[in-house]
Design a protein around this motif. Sequence first.
Motif, PDB file in Angstrom:
ATOM      1  N   ASP A   7       0.849  -1.182   0.000  1.00  0.00           N
ATOM      2  CA  ASP A   7       0.000   0.000   0.000  1.00  0.00           C
ATOM      3  C   ASP A   7       0.888   1.236   0.000  1.00  0.00           C
ATOM      4  O   ASP A   7       1.610   1.492   0.959  1.00  0.00           O
ATOM      5  CB  ASP A   7      -0.905  -0.009   1.243  1.00  0.00           C
ATOM      6  N   THR A   8       0.875   1.996  -1.091  1.00  0.00           N
ATOM      7  CA  THR A   8       1.759   3.149  -1.193  1.00  0.00           C
ATOM      8  C   THR A   8       1.255   4.347  -0.398  1.00  0.00           C
ATOM      9  O   THR A   8       1.970   5.320  -0.233  1.00  0.00           O
ATOM     10  CB  THR A   8       1.930   3.564  -2.672  1.00  0.00           C
ATOM     11  N   ASP A   9       0.031   4.321   0.078  1.00  0.00           N
ATOM     12  CA  ASP A   9      -0.529   5.427   0.846  1.00  0.00           C
ATOM     13  C   ASP A   9      -0.282   5.226   2.339  1.00  0.00           C
ATOM     14  O   ASP A   9      -1.213   5.184   3.150  1.00  0.00           O
ATOM     15  CB  ASP A   9      -2.029   5.571   0.564  1.00  0.00           C
ATOM     16  N   ILE A  10       0.954   5.079   2.701  1.00  0.00           N
ATOM     17  CA  ILE A  10       1.316   4.864   4.100  1.00  0.00           C
ATOM     18  C   ILE A  10       1.247   6.191   4.844  1.00  0.00           C
ATOM     19  O   ILE A  10       1.733   7.206   4.358  1.00  0.00           O
ATOM     20  CB  ILE A  10       2.745   4.286   4.202  1.00  0.00           C
ATOM     21  N   ASN A  11       0.655   6.162   6.015  1.00  0.00           N
ATOM     22  CA  ASN A  11       0.608   7.363   6.851  1.00  0.00           C
ATOM     23  C   ASN A  11       1.847   7.355   7.744  1.00  0.00           C
ATOM     24  O   ASN A  11       1.847   6.777   8.825  1.00  0.00           O
ATOM     25  CB  ASN A  11      -0.668   7.386   7.688  1.00  0.00           C
ATOM     26  N   ASN A  32      10.866   6.636  -2.854  1.00  0.00           N
ATOM     27  CA  ASN A  32       9.769   7.553  -2.541  1.00  0.00           C
ATOM     28  C   ASN A  32       9.321   7.424  -1.093  1.00  0.00           C
ATOM     29  O   ASN A  32       9.129   8.425  -0.380  1.00  0.00           O
ATOM     30  CB  ASN A  32       8.580   7.304  -3.473  1.00  0.00           C
ATOM     31  N   GLU A  33       9.147   6.177  -0.656  1.00  0.00           N
ATOM     32  CA  GLU A  33       8.717   5.945   0.718  1.00  0.00           C
ATOM     33  C   GLU A  33       9.799   6.381   1.709  1.00  0.00           C
ATOM     34  O   GLU A  33       9.506   6.929   2.777  1.00  0.00           O
ATOM     35  CB  GLU A  33       8.374   4.461   0.928  1.00  0.00           C
ATOM     36  N   LYS A  36       9.686  10.153   2.099  1.00  0.00           N
ATOM     37  CA  LYS A  36       8.541  10.576   2.911  1.00  0.00           C
ATOM     38  C   LYS A  36       8.816  10.322   4.395  1.00  0.00           C
ATOM     39  O   LYS A  36       8.517  11.157   5.247  1.00  0.00           O
ATOM     40  CB  LYS A  36       7.275   9.848   2.466  1.00  0.00           C
TER      41      LYS A  36
END
Length: 228
Positions: A7-11, A32-33, A36
Amino acid sequence: MKVELKDTDINFEILSSDELIEYISFKEEFPNEAEKAFVVFCNRFQNDVIKTAEIYSNKYGHSEVTALDVANCTFAKVWKYHSFNKSKSKIKDVDKAIKIWLHAIVFNELMKYGVQDTCTEPDENDLSIVESIDELIVLTVGDDSEKKKDLRIKLEIIERAMLGLSEKHKIVFLTYKAYENNGKKNLPRIVGKKLRENLNLVQSSIQVYKKEATDHISNYLKSLNGNR
């Protein structure tokens, strides 16, 4: 922690600080991760790092500008090395343990800054062997004319001592001396490789040359002291 990025939408905001460091360590696989996670990590600790840098800088006579540079260099180190190890810390509170780890980096970067007027590490491709006193001076203090003049005066006796050494002895000695002056306990691997290739020596021979040169210069200095 096993990193899985389905899941690329990690908070990242809700992750623990040591988890952020873990994500940063995967910057090659998941850039990218990692970026972030790094941004969140910096935001989380920047006030503490800047405050610590200001306290240390003030203690050692540096300005607030230097403190900010040191803070930036501290986070650059985190990005490059991310060496925090939760299992080795005696402090259970992870954020407190990370702050202590960061404070140590701040101090080391400030000490490096005091020698080089910069705490930024050079690109490995720019690291070189040292063949003369002039190159040693530039690598140690940069282009500051006053510092160059002061260091040259200090190194004049070493320059005279090296008159009895071969070129290979001089290069080995000066190269090790240069990186020791810049706070490195061991010679960077890329520099060691250049020494071996340029001088056509194996590592064991380089160590022999280093010892012979060091002993020669040490004996020279002792003989001067004995004649005074």
